[in-house]
Design an enzyme around this catalytic site. Sequence first.
Site, PDB file in Angstrom:
ATOM      1  CG  HIS A 183     -38.212   6.661  -7.250  1.00  0.00           C
ATOM      2  ND1 HIS A 183     -38.273   5.971  -6.062  1.00  0.00           N
ATOM      3  CD2 HIS A 183     -38.083   7.968  -6.928  1.00  0.00           C
ATOM      4  CE1 HIS A 183     -38.167   6.824  -5.061  1.00  0.00           C
ATOM      5  NE2 HIS A 183     -38.051   8.041  -5.557  1.00  0.00           N
TER       6      HIS A 183
ATOM      7  CB  THR B  37     -51.345  -0.665  -8.514  1.00  0.00           C
ATOM      8  OG1 THR B  37     -50.337   0.307  -8.226  1.00  0.00           O
ATOM      9  CG2 THR B  37     -52.192  -0.900  -7.281  1.00  0.00           C
TER      10      THR B  37
HETATM   11  C1  GAR Z   1     -44.871   2.762  -6.622  1.00  0.00           C
HETATM   12  O1  GAR Z   1     -45.316   4.077  -6.399  1.00  0.00           O
HETATM   13  C2  GAR Z   1     -43.410   2.740  -7.010  1.00  0.00           C
HETATM   14  O2  GAR Z   1     -43.016   3.820  -7.795  1.00  0.00           O
HETATM   15  C3  GAR Z   1     -42.748   2.784  -5.650  1.00  0.00           C
HETATM   16  O3  GAR Z   1     -43.505   1.888  -4.891  1.00  0.00           O
HETATM   17  C4  GAR Z   1     -44.881   1.964  -5.321  1.00  0.00           C
HETATM   18  C5  GAR Z   1     -45.384   0.559  -5.510  1.00  0.00           C
HETATM   19  O4  GAR Z   1     -46.752   0.554  -5.755  1.00  0.00           O
HETATM   20  N1  GAR Z   1     -41.367   2.441  -5.708  1.00  0.00           N
HETATM   21  C6  GAR Z   1     -40.436   3.049  -4.993  1.00  0.00           C
HETATM   22  O5  GAR Z   1     -40.670   3.902  -4.157  1.00  0.00           O
HETATM   23  C7  GAR Z   1     -39.008   2.598  -5.280  1.00  0.00           C
HETATM   24  N2  GAR Z   1     -38.101   3.360  -4.517  1.00  0.00           N
HETATM   25  P1  GAR Z   1     -47.447  -0.724  -6.380  1.00  0.00           P
HETATM   26  O6  GAR Z   1     -47.024  -1.907  -5.488  1.00  0.00           O
HETATM   27  O7  GAR Z   1     -48.905  -0.464  -6.262  1.00  0.00           O
HETATM   28  O8  GAR Z   1     -46.984  -0.888  -7.792  1.00  0.00           O
END
Ligand code: GAR
EC number: 2.1.2.2
Length: 189
Positions: free
Chosen positions: A108, A14
């Site tokens: 993050h 996302t």
């Molecule tokens: C997001 O919340 C991002 O900040 C986190 O993974 C999620 C991915 O969501 N990243 C971490 O935790 C890095 N340590 P998405 O695939 O929907 O963008």
Amino acid sequence: MTCKIGILVSGRGTNMEAIVDHIAAEKADVQVLFVASDNASAAGLRLARQRGIPTAVLPYKDGRAAGEAAVEKLWQERGIDLLVLAGFMRLLTGEFVGRHEGRILNIHPALLPKFPGAHGIEDFWKSGEPVSGVTVHLVDDKMDHGPILAQREVARESEDTIETFEAKIHAVEHQLYWQALKDYIKRIS
Ligand code: GAR
């Protein structure tokens, strides 16, 4: 000049989608040359394909060296300026990061240096602390670590559940990543 970026995802994608949508909405001079993933069934790859963005599966199943070599190849062949990690749950080696210093960004879902790792939202939620948030930073060889480019706070309200709090974090992420990326591109160009 057009800034060329590659995006790495491991899951839903996302944040990748939000960046692609902001670029289109603002007609920004930024081009997404590829979306790649260590996970062949990542929803993010499907979303990228639907938007006509070239995708690739990184062979991390054959080990970190193989996966990272594939990222390096994409970087060189497509000639990207920046690599954007958007929920990419692998640690890049010091060697790779050192070759691309100041060229890799990450997001993050917590106020780093607090709650690094794969469960930033859950770890904050269990901590009982009142305020968390979102961090965008340049990447070094430590997990969720490196110079901070932008942070925004998100407070825990008494009516929040972890689900509503998580939704607030993601909503902030979807704005803050693009803002920080745009500012950083201006800074380096
Ligand atoms: C997001 O919340 C991002 O900040 C986190 O993974 C999620 C991915 O969501 N990243 C971490 O935790 C890095 N340590 P998405 O695939 O929907 O963008």
